[in-house]
Design an enzyme around this catalytic site. Structure first.
Site, short mmCIF file in Angstrom:
data_model
loop_
_atom_site.label_atom_id
_atom_site.label_comp_id
_atom_site.label_asym_id
_atom_site.label_seq_id
_atom_site.Cartn_x
_atom_site.Cartn_y
_atom_site.Cartn_z
CE LYS A 292 -3.79 7.62 1.47
NZ LYS A 292 -3.80 8.67 2.53
CG ASP B 170 -4.73 11.95 1.37
OD1 ASP B 170 -4.23 13.09 1.50
OD2 ASP B 170 -4.91 11.16 2.32
CD GLU C 286 -9.79 7.91 4.70
OE1 GLU C 286 -9.48 8.12 3.51
OE2 GLU C 286 -9.13 8.33 5.66
CD GLU D 121 -7.66 12.94 2.66
OE1 GLU D 121 -8.32 12.25 1.84
OE2 GLU D 121 -7.31 12.52 3.77
CG ASP E 261 -6.48 13.49 6.99
OD1 ASP E 261 -6.82 13.44 8.18
OD2 ASP E 261 -6.04 12.49 6.39
CE LYS F 230 -7.42 8.94 1.00
NZ LYS F 230 -7.84 9.47 2.31
CE LYS G 165 -7.54 10.17 8.71
NZ LYS G 165 -6.19 10.31 8.16
CG HIS H 146 -2.04 0.90 1.22
ND1 HIS H 146 -3.12 0.71 0.38
CD2 HIS H 146 -2.31 2.02 1.91
CE1 HIS H 146 -3.99 1.69 0.56
NE2 HIS H 146 -3.51 2.50 1.48
MG MG Z 1 -5.51 11.77 4.46
#
Ligand code: MG
Length: 403
Positions: free
Chosen positions: A196, A225, A354, A251, A276, A194, A300, A49
């Site tokens: 990255k 993001d 998410e 993001e 974020d 999403k 979060k 990831h």
């Molecule tokens: Mg983020």
């Protein structure tokens, strides 16, 4: 009226003698915390990831087991991404903090008075929000089990039983990402993806994202993001191109400290800008609102320091008309379901969530894994979190397992 000093004194003593045993009986009725255990668990991921700051091959989580004198156990999780590359707390540090500093404060406390316990923790230790969030989850899970109600009932009740969940395409390869998205769309598991970005040049990132959007068209929503990787100039160039390509949300494009840059980008572009890393708790939220810095906040529980603190952050956004999104620290099932109970109780959550962390893991330490279908996570309805530890799996995956 003349005071009978002697009589008043005797009365006080008499009341004190009378009240003391009653007080002891009342506090004796409430179960006390008897032990707190923090366990490092390493779970393999289904694939590498890739994030702008780390590439994950496995996820490390701190599983918290909090026991009380009524034999009820609450479970919680404190998880971060990529050691110390994302947050200021590492898994090993979280365990050390809990074992050395937080557990001694917790043992002997009234397990049912979560506000009081968290206040004592906040007095005993500054920061360490991930560790505190995991402990708060364990307290809430235990209290839910004690009362026979889901965790969300302790927050005033859920207004949604399921939560939309996006998927992060993070293989780094454009064609693999498109194939993965097509499969997940066909399975009706996710319809928002999403990406990255921020590791490569702006030009390469924009090309990668634009190709994926062009392939999926209106069948999927695409967000990016950047994880703070761009400076303001790169961000302006990148966002202009991403907006033209039809991307739905940007993001944290710039470093979290640079709130002015975020505010200028939010004012300049129509595509919504989400904070974020820049929004941890209600204090950050208030500053961001004052500066008109973002259109959306990613919530979060870990970065806020628990579910209650996350909800206080959401309240600031609600008051300012800022949209909300349910974020993840890529927690496993325990942390993700704790977040889900919290997000289920929010008045608005217009950008979904998410909470796909459990889907990124090859295996789990709970007996029944969270259910994802029809683009949603289905929140367990049992008492507390609605999850049970799988003792064999936990014994197998714990880092300190006996050979
Ligand atoms: Mg983020």
């Amino acid at each position: 009226m003349a005071l009978d000093v002697d009589g008043l004194g005797q009365g006080k003593i008499a009341r004190a003698i009378l009240l003391q045993p009653i007080h002891l009986v009342i506090s004796g009725m409430n179960p006390q915390i008897t032990s707190v255990e923090a366990i490092l668990v390493d779970l393999p991921t289904i694939r590498a990831h890739q994030l702008s700051m780390a590439t994950m091959q496995h996820q490390t989580m701190v599983i918290i087991r909090l026991r009380a004198s009524d034999d009820i156990e609450g479970i919680g999780e404190a998880t971060t991404i990529g050691g110390l590359s994302y947050g200021e707390e590492s898994p090993e540090g979280i365990k050390l903090t809990i074992d050395t500093y937080l557990a001694p404060v917790l043992v002997g406390q009234d397990a049912t008075n979560i506000n009081d316990v968290m206040l004592k923790l906040n007095k005993a230790a500054r920061g360490n929000r991930f560790a505190k969030s995991g402990i708060e989850t364990a307290l809430l899970d235990a209290q839910g089990k004690r009362l026979g109600v889901p965790l969300s009932a302790l927050l005033g009740g859920s207004v949604r039983k399921t939560l939309p969940v996006l998927w992060t395409l993070a293989s780094g390869d454009t064609h693999r990402d498109i194939e993965e998205a097509e499969t997940l769309l066909a399975e009706r598991r996710h319809d928002t993806f999403k990406l990255k970005i921020g590791r490569r040049t702006v030009r390469d990132d924009v090309a990668h994202v634009s190709k994926i959007k062009a392939a999926l068209g209106d069948r999927a929503r695409i967000t990016v993001d950047v994880n703070q990787a761009w400076n303001e100039i790169d961000a302006a160039l990148g966002i202009a191109a991403l907006e033209a390509a039809g991307i739905d949300l940007i993001e944290q494009p710039t470093p979290r400290e640079q709130r002015g840059a975020l505010a200028r980008l939010a004012a300049r572009f129509i595509v919504p800008i989400m904070a974020d890393e820049g929004v941890t708790g209600p204090e950050d939220a208030l500053d961001l609102v004052r500066g008109s810095c973002a259109d959306v906040f990613a919530l979060k529980i870990a970065k806020s320091g628990g579910i209650y603190a996350m909800m206080r952050t959401a309240a600031v956004a609600d008051a300012a008309g800022v949209a909300l999104y349910g974020g993840t620290m890529l927690e496993g099932s325990i942390g993700s379901i704790a977040s889900a109970h919290g997000f289920s109780a929010l008045p608005q959550l217009s950008w979904g969530t998410e909470l796909f962390g459990p889907l990124l893991l090859k295996d789990d330490v709970v007996t029944a894994r969270p259910q994802y279908r029809d683009f949603d996570l289905h929140i367990p309805e049992g008492p507390g979190l609605g999850l049970q530890i799988d003792e064999e799996k936990l014994a197998f995956y714990r880092r300190d397992k006996q050979a």
